[in-house]
Enzyme design. Structure first.
Site, PDB file in Angstrom:
ATOM      1  N   GLU A 198       0.802  -1.267   0.012  1.00 62.43           N
ATOM      2  CA  GLU A 198       0.036  -0.003  -0.069  1.00 62.43           C
ATOM      3  C   GLU A 198       0.918   1.216  -0.119  1.00 62.43           C
ATOM      4  O   GLU A 198       0.703   2.204  -0.599  1.00 62.43           O
ATOM      5  CB  GLU A 198      -0.809  -0.164   1.316  1.00 62.43           C
ATOM      6  CG  GLU A 198      -1.868   1.009   1.336  1.00 62.43           C
ATOM      7  CD  GLU A 198      -2.577   1.070   2.966  1.00 62.43           C
ATOM      8  OE1 GLU A 198      -2.189  -0.043   3.611  1.00 62.43           O
ATOM      9  OE2 GLU A 198      -3.500   1.684   3.129  1.00 62.43           O
ATOM     10  N   ASP A 277     -12.585   1.791   4.438  1.00 66.09           N
ATOM     11  CA  ASP A 277     -13.187   2.691   5.601  1.00 66.09           C
ATOM     12  C   ASP A 277     -14.267   3.360   5.126  1.00 66.09           C
ATOM     13  O   ASP A 277     -13.923   4.843   4.980  1.00 66.09           O
ATOM     14  CB  ASP A 277     -12.098   3.248   6.310  1.00 66.09           C
ATOM     15  CG  ASP A 277     -10.777   2.265   6.743  1.00 66.09           C
ATOM     16  OD1 ASP A 277     -11.139   1.543   7.581  1.00 66.09           O
ATOM     17  OD2 ASP A 277      -9.899   2.389   5.988  1.00 66.09           O
TER      18      ASP A 277
HETATM   19  N1  ADE Z   1      -6.664   0.402   8.669  1.00 66.54           N
HETATM   20  C1  ADE Z   1      -7.930   0.598   8.477  1.00 66.54           C
HETATM   21  N2  ADE Z   1      -7.513   1.152   7.123  1.00 66.54           N
HETATM   22  C2  ADE Z   1      -6.303   0.946   6.575  1.00 66.54           C
HETATM   23  C3  ADE Z   1      -5.755   1.193   5.594  1.00 66.54           C
HETATM   24  N3  ADE Z   1      -6.184   1.358   4.489  1.00 66.54           N
HETATM   25  N4  ADE Z   1      -4.388   1.084   5.735  1.00 66.54           N
HETATM   26  C4  ADE Z   1      -3.732   0.580   6.993  1.00 66.54           C
HETATM   27  N5  ADE Z   1      -4.371   0.231   7.663  1.00 66.54           N
HETATM   28  C5  ADE Z   1      -5.722   0.583   7.794  1.00 66.54           C
HETATM   29 ZN    ZN Z   2      -7.681  -1.604   4.612  1.00 63.11          ZN
END
Ligand code: ADE
Ligand code: ZN
Length: 343
Positions: A198, A277
């Protein structure tokens, strides 16, 4: 039918969504009042604003502190599934939650998981939407804490709890720190995934596959920096759970037209679309499909691929997957026909 409505209405299975990141702003404010948790402002919507993952995680932690009773966990889970269904025709979800964000505040693990499962079962009964759970290692925890969490999960495990994942800020805490936690989870029969690439180099995907035994990768964008790994992921049929809006917001691909998802799809990787989220990024699973597919000009054939990839990439058993594929294809055929008639 407008294409936007079509994108909202296609049937969806979601493999990357965090329980704590789905709290409605009004519920957040109400739970804070109920438990006397002081917030920096009563305009809670204003708190859902961030430019970096660290800023986001701070508010993610703050939201978590307002979820305390078993009923609170049930309510949040129920509302989260109801929102997915009403805003994006969510049919099935595999949902993360972070046990240690709650247990470190003195809340019993059983309260957390039993409450979430209460909400899931009520949503299944009332709405017909189904959900399984994935316990997440929080990367900033120390490895012994993560291992203890896995042991707790294995000792009290409702049927809905099927997997182990890992989230938190990726750059400072690489996945190899958590080999022991993953080994214990695997020995206990949990399925395995992890957030990776990520915000860190492709090596993290190799570690997740080869050292941790992960079966899916959550996000995965920086794989594009490593053509050999892209070829391996394609050959092995590795499934990626990608989240357009959340990552556009905190990693700077504000224009979804430039998001790495485009390159991943063009490289013939198995990509699924997810909301991550949703309330905390002012999105929902329907909006993710609308925004990404319109930004990248994806038509119904690619949309069908996204929908079915989530079914195939899920951890349902083979019979359940077959049944869900039939159901999804029938709904997609009907929606394609409606779209064709009006277009
Ligand atoms: N916790 C919740 N969403 C997240 C994300 N996109 N990256 C890392 N940790 C997270
Ligand atoms: Zn996530």
């Amino acid at each position: 039918m407008r294409y936007e409505d079509y994108l909202r209405r296609v049937p969806k299975a979601e493999l990357h969504c965090h329980f704590e990141g789905t709290v409605r702003p009004a519920t957040f404010a109400e739970l804070a009042r109920k438990h006397g948790v002081a917030l920096p402002t009563q305009e809670v919507d204003a708190l859902y604003a961030y430019d970096t993952i660290e800023e986001f995680l701070k508010i993610f932690g703050l939201v978590s502190t307002t979820i305390i009773d078993r009923d609170d966990f049930a309510r949040v889970a129920y509302e989260s599934l109801a929102d997915g269904q009403s805003l994006g025709n969510l049919v099935y979800r595999e949902m993360f939650f972070n046990p240690t964000l709650h247990t470190r505040r003195g809340i019993a693990y059983e309260t957390v998981v039993d409450g979430i499962v209460d909400g899931i079962r009520q949503a299944r009964h009332d709405l017909g939407v189904d959900c399984r759970l994935i316990a997440d290692v929080y990367r900033q925890d120390d490895p012994a804490e993560a291992l203890a969490m896995v042991e707790q999960v294995l000792a009290h495990r409702p049927d809905e709890l099927i997997g182990l994942g890992m989230d938190g800020a990726e750059a400072p805490d690489p996945p190899e720190r958590f080999v022991a936690a993953y080994r214990a989870a695997r020995a206990g029969g949990l399925r395995l995934t992890s957030h990776a690439c990520e915000d860190a180099p492709p090596q993290n995907i190799r570690t997740c596959l080869d050292l941790l035994g992960c079966e899916r990768i959550d996000h995965g964008y920086h794989i594009l920096d490593d053509p050999a790994l892209v070829a391996r992921a394609r050959d092995e049929g590795l499934v990626f759970t990608c989240c357009p809006t959340a990552t556009a917001t905190v990693y700077g691909w504000r224009d979804l037209g430039t998001h790495p998802i485009r390159g991943m799809v063009a490289s013939d990787l198995r990509v699924t679309l997810n909301s991550d989220d949703p309330t905390m990024f002012h999105t929902d699973i329907g909006k993710e499909f609308v925004d990404l597919c319109t930004a990248l000009d994806y038509g119904p054939a690619q949309v069908r691929r996204f929908c079915l990839e989530s079914v195939d990439g899920s951890w349902l058993d083979d019979g359940e997957k077959r049944a869900l594929r039939v159901r999804f294809n029938a709904q997609l055929d009907a929606l394609d026909a409606e779209l064709g008639e009006v277009a």
